[in-house]
Design an enzyme around this catalytic site. Structure first.
Site, PDB file in Angstrom:
ATOM      1  N   ASP A  76       7.594  40.970  23.917  1.00 48.93           N
ATOM      2  CA  ASP A  76       6.597  42.055  23.913  1.00 48.93           C
ATOM      3  C   ASP A  76       5.184  41.497  24.064  1.00 48.93           C
ATOM      4  O   ASP A  76       4.933  40.307  23.815  1.00 48.93           O
ATOM      5  CB  ASP A  76       6.719  42.903  22.636  1.00 48.93           C
ATOM      6  CG  ASP A  76       6.508  42.107  21.347  1.00 48.93           C
ATOM      7  OD1 ASP A  76       7.020  40.972  21.254  1.00 48.93           O
ATOM      8  OD2 ASP A  76       5.813  42.617  20.445  1.00 48.93           O
ATOM      9  N   GLU A 138       7.338  41.347  18.205  1.00 48.96           N
ATOM     10  CA  GLU A 138       6.686  40.277  17.437  1.00 48.96           C
ATOM     11  C   GLU A 138       5.255  40.674  17.117  1.00 48.96           C
ATOM     12  O   GLU A 138       4.752  40.434  16.021  1.00 48.96           O
ATOM     13  CB  GLU A 138       6.699  38.960  18.235  1.00 48.96           C
ATOM     14  CG  GLU A 138       6.258  37.744  17.438  1.00 48.96           C
ATOM     15  CD  GLU A 138       4.751  37.488  17.449  1.00 48.96           C
ATOM     16  OE1 GLU A 138       4.274  36.684  16.639  1.00 48.96           O
ATOM     17  OE2 GLU A 138       4.021  38.117  18.262  1.00 48.96           O
TER      18      GLU A 138
HETATM   19 ZN   LIG Z   1       2.688  35.697  20.626  1.00 47.24          ZN
END
Ligand SMILES: [Zn+2]
Length: 391
Positions: A76, A138
């Site tokens: 992401d 994340e």
């Molecule tokens: Zn990163």
């Protein structure tokens, strides 16, 4: 099997083209990676999110059932909204020996290098397996990797070590801070502001909590300190506050968020206990005397553990050797390394690109950073083929 061979830059161009902003699905990118690995005869294992809109991917090359080196990265990226870009953020654009695009540094550059190295890993007779771990979400609190980590030791062999390829300009990072985010909701009682004693002012209560938070912040500045971090102490910041409805109403509600960036070793639970105890002791009794329904709700919204590899880490020793460096660094941004380390795999952070470009408009990765990472992975493959002890 002889699958297609692409350069890291070509693969990066493909990866950047998938808009994997954290709130969107990453499944198209995962399908691309799965297909690419399948063309090389490498099987992928997916760990889907609860709503099945996203997935992490695990794949392994080399001997089965043997603990190996995991190469870990997130798929992401942060949003581009509100940023002014000189070119389309989702079209990799080359200018001045740099590749511009959202995620080029953080951290599709590393993912591209890992995928580009797959044919080389396959050509070698690896004694130590090399696995690929690509996560999601994340950027919103290291969320997506957790279900995958929960499968470690069950579906997946516990890695002997994990290399997290966040952008460190290919220097070896062996420690980082861990962010913890709290939500506080204060429920008072509304009243006409001319009749203030009949109400419980949620904003005034928030003010008392802010003072206690400021005291904790001051204390954290002096203890503990670790000079290799910048700043060399844990920070506490109130990051959001809102409450109140009108200028003539005692506010019934106030919400505030605060964030601690903990150094390794900071007792985050003690901070949690302290703010709850303060609320229970200094705020709630006076609130309840006026309004029994009033109260304060404190919750931890997200917690990423700090990371400290420790002095005897095999992962750090291997990264230093393969990268040809002799010193390590500490950083203030968080990664998935603390989570892997907690799950029993010694971890280290090293990856291409500069954190200064991460999340910024016109994010880029320098061409030579990709080259340096490819050379690192080449030497890692050579080490995994020999299977020699690290030290
Ligand atoms: Zn990163």
């Amino acid at each position: 099997m002889n699958g297609p061979s692409y350069s890291a830059a070509e693969l990066l161009s493909r990866l950047v083209h998938f808009d994997t902003t954290s709130h969107k699905s990453n499944l198209a990118l995962i399908a691309f990676v799965e297909d690419y690995l399948a063309q090389h005869g490498v099987e992928s294992h997916l760990v889907p999110s609860a709503d099945a809109a996203k997935a992490s991917l695990y794949a392994s090359i080399g001997p089965i059932g043997v603990p190996g080196v995991a190469l870990s990265g997130h798929t992401d990226v942060v949003p581009v909204e509100g940023q002014t870009w000189s070119s389309d953020p989702f079209v990799l654009t080359e200018r001045d020996h740099r590749f511009y695009g959202r995620g080029s540094a953080d951290m599709k550059g590393f993912l591209a290098c890992v995928l580009a190295a797959v044919p080389d890993f396959l050509k070698r007779k690896l004694a130590v397996p090399i696995s690929i771990v690509f996560s999601y979400d994340e950027e919103v609190g290291c969320i997506g990797v957790r279900p995958l980590i929960a499968e470690i030791g069950r579906r997946f062999v516990t890695p002997r070590m994990v290399i997290v390829g966040e952008p460190t300009s290919m220097s070896v990072v062996d420690a980082h801070k861990g962010p913890v985010r709290w939500h506080v909701e204060i429920k008072g009682r509304a009243a006409h502001s001319s009749m203030a004693p009949l109400g419980v002012n949620a904003i005034s209560i928030a003010g008392k909590l802010l003072q206690e938070l400021a005291r904790i912040e001051r204390e954290l500045k002096t203890s503990p300190r670790a000079e290799r971090f910048d700043p060399p102490y844990a920070t506490l910041q109130v990051t959001r506050i809102d409450g109140g409805t009108a200028t003539n109403i005692v506010p019934v509600y106030c919400r505030l968020d605060f964030d601690v960036r903990a150094l390794p070793g900071v007792d985050v639970d003690a901070i949690d206990r302290r703010i709850r105890a303060y609320a229970d002791r200094e705020c709630v009794p006076e609130m309840r005397r006026v309004a029994p329904e009033s109260g304060i709700d404190i919750s931890v919204a997200n917690q990423v553990p700090p990371f400290a590899a420790g002095t005897n880490s095999e992962a750090v020793a291997l990264a230093l050797r393969v990268a040809g460096h002799n010193e390590t660094h500490a950083v203030s941004y968080a990664t998935e390394a603390g989570l892997f380390q907690e799950a029993g795999s010694p971890s280290v952070v090293i990856g291409p690109g500069d954190i200064a470009q991460a999340h910024a408009a016109d994010e880029f990765i320098a061409k030579d950073q990709l080259d340096e990472c490819m050379a690192f992975l080449d030497r890692l493959g050579a080490w995994a083929e020999r299977g020699a002890p690290v030290r």
